[in-house]
Design a protein around this motif. Sequence first.
Motif, PDB file in Angstrom:
ATOM      1  N   ILE A 190      55.547  54.585  50.950  1.00 45.97           N
ATOM      2  CA  ILE A 190      56.802  55.174  50.481  1.00 45.97           C
ATOM      3  C   ILE A 190      56.623  56.674  50.260  1.00 45.97           C
ATOM      4  CG2 ILE A 190      58.423  55.220  48.530  1.00 45.97           C
ATOM      5  CD1 ILE A 190      58.007  52.152  48.349  1.00 45.97           C
ATOM      6  N   ALA A 191      55.488  57.051  49.695  1.00 40.04           N
ATOM      7  CA  ALA A 191      55.215  58.475  49.470  1.00 40.04           C
ATOM      8  C   ALA A 191      55.216  59.238  50.788  1.00 40.04           C
ATOM      9  CB  ALA A 191      53.873  58.638  48.755  1.00 40.04           C
ATOM     10  N   HIS A 192      54.616  58.622  51.820  1.00 41.43           N
ATOM     11  CA  HIS A 192      54.604  59.246  53.144  1.00 41.43           C
ATOM     12  C   HIS A 192      56.013  59.418  53.690  1.00 41.43           C
ATOM     13  CE1 HIS A 192      50.707  60.129  54.762  1.00 41.43           C
ATOM     14  NE2 HIS A 192      50.198  59.122  54.046  1.00 41.43           N
ATOM     15  N   ILE A 193      56.813  58.362  53.504  1.00 42.15           N
ATOM     16  CA  ILE A 193      58.191  58.424  54.015  1.00 42.15           C
ATOM     17  C   ILE A 193      58.950  59.521  53.280  1.00 42.15           C
ATOM     18  CG2 ILE A 193      60.351  57.154  54.322  1.00 42.15           C
ATOM     19  CD1 ILE A 193      58.684  54.584  54.487  1.00 42.15           C
ATOM     20  N   GLU A 194      58.765  59.576  51.963  1.00 42.63           N
ATOM     21  CA  GLU A 194      59.449  60.607  51.168  1.00 42.63           C
ATOM     22  C   GLU A 194      59.123  61.987  51.717  1.00 42.63           C
ATOM     23  OE1 GLU A 194      58.710  60.382  46.980  1.00 42.63           O
ATOM     24  OE2 GLU A 194      59.579  58.381  46.791  1.00 42.63           O
ATOM     25  N   GLU A 195      57.872  62.169  52.017  1.00 44.32           N
ATOM     26  CA  GLU A 195      57.418  63.461  52.503  1.00 44.32           C
ATOM     27  C   GLU A 195      58.110  63.835  53.809  1.00 44.32           C
ATOM     28  OE1 GLU A 195      53.091  64.752  53.784  1.00 44.32           O
ATOM     29  OE2 GLU A 195      53.128  63.748  51.815  1.00 44.32           O
TER      30      GLU A 195
ATOM     31  N   ALA B 161      67.769  61.208  45.071  1.00 42.46           N
ATOM     32  CA  ALA B 161      67.736  59.810  45.486  1.00 42.46           C
ATOM     33  C   ALA B 161      66.698  59.573  46.570  1.00 42.46           C
ATOM     34  CB  ALA B 161      69.115  59.382  45.978  1.00 42.46           C
ATOM     35  N   ILE B 162      65.717  60.487  46.670  1.00 42.81           N
ATOM     36  CA  ILE B 162      64.781  60.407  47.804  1.00 42.81           C
ATOM     37  C   ILE B 162      63.981  59.109  47.792  1.00 42.81           C
ATOM     38  CG2 ILE B 162      62.895  61.677  46.656  1.00 42.81           C
ATOM     39  CD1 ILE B 162      62.511  63.037  49.502  1.00 42.81           C
ATOM     40  N   ARG B 163      63.614  58.631  46.591  1.00 43.07           N
ATOM     41  CA  ARG B 163      62.843  57.403  46.519  1.00 43.07           C
ATOM     42  C   ARG B 163      63.662  56.221  47.048  1.00 43.07           C
ATOM     43  NH1 ARG B 163      58.330  54.991  44.253  1.00 43.07           N
ATOM     44  NH2 ARG B 163      58.736  52.907  43.465  1.00 43.07           N
ATOM     45  N   TRP B 164      64.962  56.213  46.664  1.00 47.42           N
ATOM     46  CA  TRP B 164      65.822  55.121  47.114  1.00 47.42           C
ATOM     47  C   TRP B 164      65.917  55.108  48.636  1.00 47.42           C
ATOM     48  CZ3 TRP B 164      70.653  54.319  49.507  1.00 47.42           C
ATOM     49  CH2 TRP B 164      71.180  53.021  49.346  1.00 47.42           C
ATOM     50  N   TYR B 165      66.139  56.282  49.232  1.00 52.95           N
ATOM     51  CA  TYR B 165      66.225  56.376  50.693  1.00 52.95           C
ATOM     52  C   TYR B 165      64.921  55.938  51.342  1.00 52.95           C
ATOM     53  CZ  TYR B 165      70.766  58.692  50.953  1.00 52.95           C
ATOM     54  OH  TYR B 165      72.099  58.959  50.920  1.00 52.95           O
TER      55      TYR B 165
ATOM     56  N   ILE C  93      62.655  53.891  50.262  1.00 53.78           N
ATOM     57  CA  ILE C  93      62.474  52.431  50.209  1.00 53.78           C
ATOM     58  C   ILE C  93      63.381  51.750  51.222  1.00 53.78           C
ATOM     59  CG2 ILE C  93      62.726  50.388  48.737  1.00 53.78           C
ATOM     60  CD1 ILE C  93      61.935  52.254  46.376  1.00 53.78           C
ATOM     61  N   LYS C  94      64.639  52.242  51.344  1.00 51.07           N
ATOM     62  CA  LYS C  94      65.566  51.651  52.322  1.00 51.07           C
ATOM     63  C   LYS C  94      65.021  51.807  53.735  1.00 51.07           C
ATOM     64  CE  LYS C  94      68.000  49.894  49.611  1.00 51.07           C
ATOM     65  NZ  LYS C  94      68.119  48.447  49.565  1.00 51.07           N
ATOM     66  N   ILE C  95      64.405  52.958  54.014  1.00 52.65           N
ATOM     67  CA  ILE C  95      63.842  53.160  55.356  1.00 52.65           C
ATOM     68  C   ILE C  95      62.663  52.224  55.558  1.00 52.65           C
ATOM     69  CG2 ILE C  95      62.593  54.820  56.799  1.00 52.65           C
ATOM     70  CD1 ILE C  95      64.459  56.974  55.559  1.00 52.65           C
ATOM     71  N   PHE C  96      61.895  52.042  54.502  1.00 57.72           N
ATOM     72  CA  PHE C  96      60.768  51.112  54.579  1.00 57.72           C
ATOM     73  C   PHE C  96      61.272  49.699  54.889  1.00 57.72           C
ATOM     74  CE2 PHE C  96      57.671  48.154  52.820  1.00 57.72           C
ATOM     75  CZ  PHE C  96      56.475  48.657  53.301  1.00 57.72           C
ATOM     76  N   GLU C  97      62.409  49.339  54.284  1.00 59.95           N
ATOM     77  CA  GLU C  97      62.986  47.999  54.526  1.00 59.95           C
ATOM     78  C   GLU C  97      63.634  47.891  55.903  1.00 59.95           C
ATOM     79  OE1 GLU C  97      64.577  45.990  50.464  1.00 59.95           O
ATOM     80  OE2 GLU C  97      65.636  47.800  51.051  1.00 59.95           O
ATOM     81  N   ARG C  98      63.682  48.996  56.630  1.00 62.14           N
ATOM     82  CA  ARG C  98      64.353  49.110  57.940  1.00 62.14           C
ATOM     83  C   ARG C  98      65.855  48.803  57.803  1.00 62.14           C
ATOM     84  NH1 ARG C  98      59.905  46.024  59.761  1.00 62.14           N
ATOM     85  NH2 ARG C  98      58.269  47.296  60.720  1.00 62.14           N
ATOM     86  N   ASP C  99      66.455  49.352  56.773  1.00 65.97           N
ATOM     87  CA  ASP C  99      67.885  49.188  56.519  1.00 65.97           C
ATOM     88  C   ASP C  99      68.668  49.964  57.583  1.00 65.97           C
ATOM     89  OD1 ASP C  99      69.793  49.012  53.559  1.00 65.97           O
ATOM     90  OD2 ASP C  99      70.556  49.688  55.471  1.00 65.97           O
ATOM     91  N   LYS C 100      69.284  49.192  58.494  1.00 68.51           N
ATOM     92  CA  LYS C 100      69.947  49.800  59.672  1.00 68.51           C
ATOM     93  C   LYS C 100      71.014  50.812  59.285  1.00 68.51           C
ATOM     94  CE  LYS C 100      69.447  46.438  63.325  1.00 68.51           C
ATOM     95  NZ  LYS C 100      69.844  45.047  63.268  1.00 68.51           N
TER      96      LYS C 100
ATOM     97  N   HIS D  45      56.625  57.915  63.231  1.00 73.13           N
ATOM     98  CA  HIS D  45      55.569  58.148  62.262  1.00 73.13           C
ATOM     99  C   HIS D  45      55.702  57.197  61.069  1.00 73.13           C
ATOM    100  CE1 HIS D  45      52.975  60.292  59.473  1.00 73.13           C
ATOM    101  NE2 HIS D  45      53.985  60.390  58.627  1.00 73.13           N
ATOM    102  N   VAL D  46      56.969  57.051  60.609  1.00 74.97           N
ATOM    103  CA  VAL D  46      57.257  56.182  59.482  1.00 74.97           C
ATOM    104  C   VAL D  46      56.952  54.732  59.839  1.00 74.97           C
ATOM    105  CG1 VAL D  46      59.214  55.204  58.228  1.00 74.97           C
ATOM    106  CG2 VAL D  46      58.930  57.680  58.354  1.00 74.97           C
ATOM    107  N   GLU D  47      57.350  54.358  61.033  1.00 69.62           N
ATOM    108  CA  GLU D  47      57.173  52.979  61.493  1.00 69.62           C
ATOM    109  C   GLU D  47      55.686  52.575  61.439  1.00 69.62           C
ATOM    110  OE1 GLU D  47      59.660  50.988  62.076  1.00 69.62           O
ATOM    111  OE2 GLU D  47      58.475  49.274  62.740  1.00 69.62           O
ATOM    112  N   GLU D  48      54.803  53.527  61.799  1.00 69.67           N
ATOM    113  CA  GLU D  48      53.359  53.249  61.753  1.00 69.67           C
ATOM    114  C   GLU D  48      52.937  52.799  60.360  1.00 69.67           C
ATOM    115  OE1 GLU D  48      50.872  56.508  63.113  1.00 69.67           O
ATOM    116  OE2 GLU D  48      52.108  56.557  64.946  1.00 69.67           O
ATOM    117  N   HIS D  49      53.406  53.552  59.362  1.00 73.31           N
ATOM    118  CA  HIS D  49      53.043  53.228  57.978  1.00 73.31           C
ATOM    119  C   HIS D  49      53.571  51.847  57.584  1.00 73.31           C
ATOM    120  CE1 HIS D  49      51.179  56.910  56.686  1.00 73.31           C
ATOM    121  NE2 HIS D  49      52.104  57.593  57.355  1.00 73.31           N
ATOM    122  N   ILE D  50      54.819  51.564  58.023  1.00 74.49           N
ATOM    123  CA  ILE D  50      55.410  50.270  57.662  1.00 74.49           C
ATOM    124  C   ILE D  50      54.584  49.145  58.284  1.00 74.49           C
ATOM    125  CG2 ILE D  50      57.477  48.834  57.749  1.00 74.49           C
ATOM    126  CD1 ILE D  50      59.125  51.399  58.061  1.00 74.49           C
ATOM    127  N   ILE D  51      54.262  49.305  59.572  1.00 72.99           N
ATOM    128  CA  ILE D  51      53.516  48.245  60.263  1.00 72.99           C
ATOM    129  C   ILE D  51      52.153  48.035  59.606  1.00 72.99           C
ATOM    130  CG2 ILE D  51      52.399  47.628  62.457  1.00 72.99           C
ATOM    131  CD1 ILE D  51      54.835  48.873  63.849  1.00 72.99           C
TER     132      ILE D  51
END
Lengths: 864, 75
Positions: A181-186, A196-200, A202-209, A224-230
């Motif tokens: 999540i920290a990586h995504i925030e960055e 609301a960056i943390r909320w966004y 987390i939503k991206i981590f959840e792959r919220d379409k 880049h984000v997808e790598e972290h999620i996987i």
Amino acid sequence: MSIKIALAGNPNSGKTTLFNDLTGSHQYVGNWPGVTVEKKEGFYEGDKEFVIQDLPGIYSLSPYSLEERISRQYLVKDSPDGILNIVDGTNIERNLYLTTQLAELGVPMVVAVNMMDLVNKRGDKFDLEKLGKRLGCKVIGISAQKGVGCKECAEAIFQYAKEAKPKEAPHVFSGSVEHAIAHIEESIQGDVPEKAIRWYAIKIFERDKEIIEKLNLAPEILEHVEEHIIDCEKELDDDAESIITAQRYEFIQKLISECVKFNEKARQKESLSDRIDRIVTNRILAIPVFVLALMAMYWLAVSDNGPGTKLTDWANDEFLGDGWFLPFTQHAYVTKEVGAETPWYEGKTYDEASSEYEPHGANVEKWQAAYTEAYDEKNGEGAFEKDLAASGSEEEFEVLDESLASGVKTEVWLEDEETGEIRTGNVSETDGLISAEDDEEAESELKWTCDYPMYKRSSEVEEPDPSSGFGVWIPGVGALCEKFCDAVKLEDGSLARALIMDGIVGGVCTVLGFVPVIAIVFLFLAFLEDCGYMARVAFIMDRLFRSFGLSGKSFIPMLVGKGCGVPAVMAARTIENVRDQRMTVILATFIPCGAKTVIIAMFSAVFFREYWWVAASMDLLGVAIIVLGGIALKKTKLFGGEAAPFVMELPAYHLPTLKGILIHTWNRVRAYVIKAGVVIFPCCVVLTLMMTFSWNFSVVGDAIDQSILASVGRFFSWFTYPLGFGNWQGTAASISAEIAKEQATATLGMIASGDGSAAANILAMFKEFAGQEYKFVALAFMVFNLFIPPCVVAIVATFREMGSKAWGWFAFSFQMFVGYLLALNAFQVGRCIAFGTFGTWTAITIILDVIVFLAIVRPAPKVK
Amino acid sequence: MKTLNDVPVGKTVKVVKLLGEGPLKRRIMDMGILKGTEITVVKIAPIGDPIEVNLRGYDLSIRKSEAANIEVEGE
């Protein structure tokens, strides 16, 4: 600048009670843009500086349900200054799940733990301060129902919102997830609102379409984000959405073990709610209990003798009509003045006196009409009116020709108001005065011949006046308006008087006449919903109704529909799923309502006396349309697809507050009067004026064939031609029935002038224009008026509840198609079977029937 | 593998795995049904569907077809 607070929480957490408590009567109900989900806004203690926005009751901020999408759109986009999150203390674990999500929005938040009275009673111990520390916000214990702590939490959140410095959200997730999540925030910094960056993230981590599409991030960022999620998914052997949900619940469990001490003994004991539920949703007793609840509601709201009907009748006939006696003040007539002559009704109540007067009134009315006719016949058209005016008399009627009068004799009878048939009973004559006594069992009709001497005697009988001597009489709105017209010298038959009396008073009465039944239905529904029974209704009936595409809660609107379509359509709001709700709205008004029952009663009495099953089968036909219509609609693209998930909470029972129920009902009634009234009132005025006036704006009176309505009927008669009543009479009656369905019979009665009773006249009229086929024409007319779109009031309500004009027109067209096709069948197929008549329209009817049949039986198309 | 719709009334089971995806799975998870959650089947509706279960201290109604997505192990 006003401060805006969002009130968020689970369904059944007491959110509405808290909202009512904080805002009282200062609340405004509307819809969220484009959807039928209710939007409530209020001012804290009436102060416009402090706005409280009530969000729909939700369990999560997922992108899947409509309510959740609305809530998150509001929270993210409209960005309130603070969030007041209400959680149910008796169900803390699941309630805190939403709290962990709200905390990530970066908005100042206060958590109100509700139902602390029940928590204390159970002996559970909450460490609210510690809970607040761990959640990163202030936590306050309240009891919304008892009004304890409500003010405190409102003051706290408004204070906090002013400071506008939210605390850091709690770190809920495990190391590797927090790392991702920290990586995504960055990588999304700058693309999303900072707070609301943390909320966004987390939503991206959840792959919220929905969120990903809206943010429109660069592809390399997403990669880049997808790598972290996987990486995380691999490590924890689960999909991202599940990881987030599971870790939230793990966090809450840990939190609760630290901050809450449950009284295990009390937890194991069976609660009162459980005991109630043992009966209410018992395998054997559930349905009888449901039937009892329905019967209670039916009786209260719409049955013939119930308070709802009585109140409606009172509103229509008395409050808005002539007037009414103050309850308990009505008494027998006593002459007060000493020495004054006592009238004939001395010692009788008004009801007794007026029913005794009825035959005399009928004598006067019928004989005067017969005399006028005879006079005109002898001296030329319009002679009576001319001569009366010339004689200088101020009376409306006077016998001008004694020798003619002595020869005038006429039939007089008393009619049933609903069916137009002559009533049965016994007629007797004493001293040349007629009296009539009703007796449904009697063979003889209330019918006699009135000659000049009898007329004279009857005309001398004084008509009892309710406003003097019978009790405390309060004049009705109609009577007052009439008085006003008299006072400003608007003559009978003048344009202005008809405009006021038929147009404005008539229109207002139509709108307001529905208020009592709507109020009672919603009082009852609010009670069922607030106490927790409504969820059980869905639980009990889901299986049955799902098989034809409806919700378990659809049964209630349909039952209400038996009485009145307007509250029925509105009652469909209790159904959460929009698809089910719309379908229920479209189908509910096919159940013949109280006004349509009047049409059925009249037609079966006049045309189908020997076929008792015709009347009975109309209700069954309504049910059949609902079942088959549901099946057919469900196979269309609009309503198709998987049934909505039925993973639904069964909340603990509790006694609702009177205040809450009253506010709920008041909001509904107010919305109906304002929104519906604006459309219905002009419609009623226009329709009534069409009936009252001819094209040159003179009042037509009984000569309805001269009216605008008749010529409009003539114009549209091509539409009803295939149904067998392609003439202005049938068409005009059907159009007038759109004001109120029972108007169909009243208009037919007016149109079918003749010498007999209204029933006999209507029968003669149908025979005249349909010959031997008249029964099928009558059947087609009845079916048409029962099953095409309901009256204008219900149509407006339907449009409103469907949520958009397009959906409203869809409902309208569907209902029109069904009603028209049924009427086509009644006439075309009916006469084909009986007389062998086969024409183009018969063929078209059969083709349409086959198409409809195929639409019902075809296999459901697969939806991806 | 046994799924929640087969569990008799009165039995308590533990969730092993959630099948499927999309709105239904998310809804089930949001309501607190997750790997390891203990669920008690409380009753079956009068017409045989849906069922009522108890978990995390509250009651939930769920259709049998939906419960078939929840793999469980009994005690």
